[in-house]
Design a protein around this motif. Sequence first.
Motif, short mmCIF file in Angstrom:
data_model
loop_
_atom_site.label_atom_id
_atom_site.label_comp_id
_atom_site.label_asym_id
_atom_site.label_seq_id
_atom_site.Cartn_x
_atom_site.Cartn_y
_atom_site.Cartn_z
N CYS A 1 0.96 -1.28 0.10
CA CYS A 1 -0.07 -0.03 -0.17
C CYS A 1 0.81 1.17 0.12
N GLY A 2 0.25 2.28 0.41
CA GLY A 2 1.26 3.66 0.31
C GLY A 2 0.77 5.01 0.05
N PHE A 3 1.12 5.92 0.10
CA PHE A 3 0.52 7.28 -0.10
C PHE A 3 1.48 8.31 -0.59
N MET A 4 0.87 9.56 -0.94
CA MET A 4 1.95 10.49 -1.22
C MET A 4 1.94 11.38 -0.21
N VAL A 5 3.27 11.92 0.18
CA VAL A 5 3.44 12.81 1.18
C VAL A 5 3.23 14.21 0.56
N GLY A 6 2.56 14.99 1.40
CA GLY A 6 2.17 16.41 1.19
C GLY A 6 1.32 16.46 0.04
N SER A 7 0.52 15.60 -0.06
CA SER A 7 -0.61 15.69 -1.32
C SER A 7 -1.80 16.68 -0.98
N PRO A 8 -2.35 17.31 -1.68
CA PRO A 8 -3.40 18.48 -1.52
C PRO A 8 -4.26 18.08 -0.23
N PHE A 9 -4.57 18.86 0.78
CA PHE A 9 -5.55 18.95 1.74
C PHE A 9 -4.89 17.63 2.80
N GLN A 10 -3.83 17.11 2.71
CA GLN A 10 -3.46 16.37 3.72
C GLN A 10 -2.91 17.25 5.22
N THR A 11 -3.22 16.53 6.14
CA THR A 11 -3.07 17.39 7.50
C THR A 11 -2.09 16.09 8.06
N SER A 12 -1.62 16.68 9.39
CA SER A 12 -0.93 15.95 10.33
C SER A 12 -1.87 14.92 10.98
N ALA A 13 -3.38 15.01 10.88
CA ALA A 13 -4.37 14.17 11.42
C ALA A 13 -4.55 12.94 10.51
N THR A 14 -4.56 13.53 9.02
CA THR A 14 -4.85 12.44 8.09
C THR A 14 -3.58 11.52 7.96
N LEU A 15 -2.20 12.12 8.07
CA LEU A 15 -1.05 11.35 7.94
C LEU A 15 -1.30 10.43 9.05
N ALA A 16 -1.59 10.78 10.46
CA ALA A 16 -1.66 9.84 11.59
C ALA A 16 -2.63 8.58 11.10
#
Length: 353
Positions: free
Chosen positions: A202-217
């Motif tokens: 799996c995985g994700f983009m770091v710094g994607s639009p609308f990303q926050t520390s809460a969504t990263l958590a």
Amino acid sequence: MTERAAALIEKLASAHSLTLEEYRELIEAQSPETARALAARAVEVRKSVYGTAVYVRGLIEISNICKNDCLYCGIRRGNARCERYRLSPEEILRCGEMGYHMGFRTFVLQGGEDPYFTDEVLCGLVSRLKEAHPDCAVTLSMGERGRESFRRLREAGADRYLLRHETANREHYGRLHPREMSFDNRMRCLRDLKELGYQVGCGFMVGSPFQTSATLAQDLKFIEEFKPDMCGIGPFVPHKDTPFRERPAGTLEQTCYLLSIIRLIHPPVLLPATTALGTIHPEGRELGILAGANVVMPNLSPENVRGKYELYNNKLNTGAEAAQGLAALKERMGRIGYQVATDRGDVKREGTM
């Protein structure tokens, strides 16, 4: 580094788990000193599982035709400026043959969700690759499919499947994708793949639009609970022909910081230092390895199409990114104390370590 950040790193290194709020705190505690402490622990953990081996995968970008219209992606359906291509099965097999003779023992077939690649076509391709190279692993990164499709591909010989979840937050997912795409379906795909016996990424983009520390958590908690065999994260890099063209890119520093955290969450994970890292910094992949990553994916695609598989602007597609630069890649990894390993490089799951 604050005492609180140090305590969170120690807890994560020992328990491989934090609460959602603690993950958010650790994300927000990012500083050069905290990053160095995290990287040191991550490298220690990675070496205890995989030593100093960096596994290479031969990436074959088989098509940039995609039925989806994801707002961040340069090969999105709505991008009329994208110069489309599709490799034939014979071209793909030739790429595999070339890679095999160079020493690669894992092939990654990556593409947009191209309707040409039906189960029949893709199963036939996987079977032919495995018949030609039975000592190799075949990884697919072909987007969302039905459970029966995944089952057929597994039976044809596919060993691994990469499908970035992109975000573990439902609302955030909706802001990155068109309405016809579903957060629930993406999660269903990942569950199906694991149940069918794939090594799953799996995985994700770091710094994607609308990303926050809460969504990263939430992303980190999802990785903790799902325990993927592979996890691909890289900085968001905008593409000029997408709705997010003006959005700022993700940073090298935060990507490496999160690589270290993910290594501590799940020590056996196969963690790439991605092409996007190498795109935003000339030593991006080396810095990713020094943060806890242990996979790189040189490009086996024909030279005339490498520049067309442009998910984001200025994608690295020359030099050590290409398989022809494998010797240079070995030298670069050697300079930081690591050795390129061209074997299958399977995940070392608990009980096999």
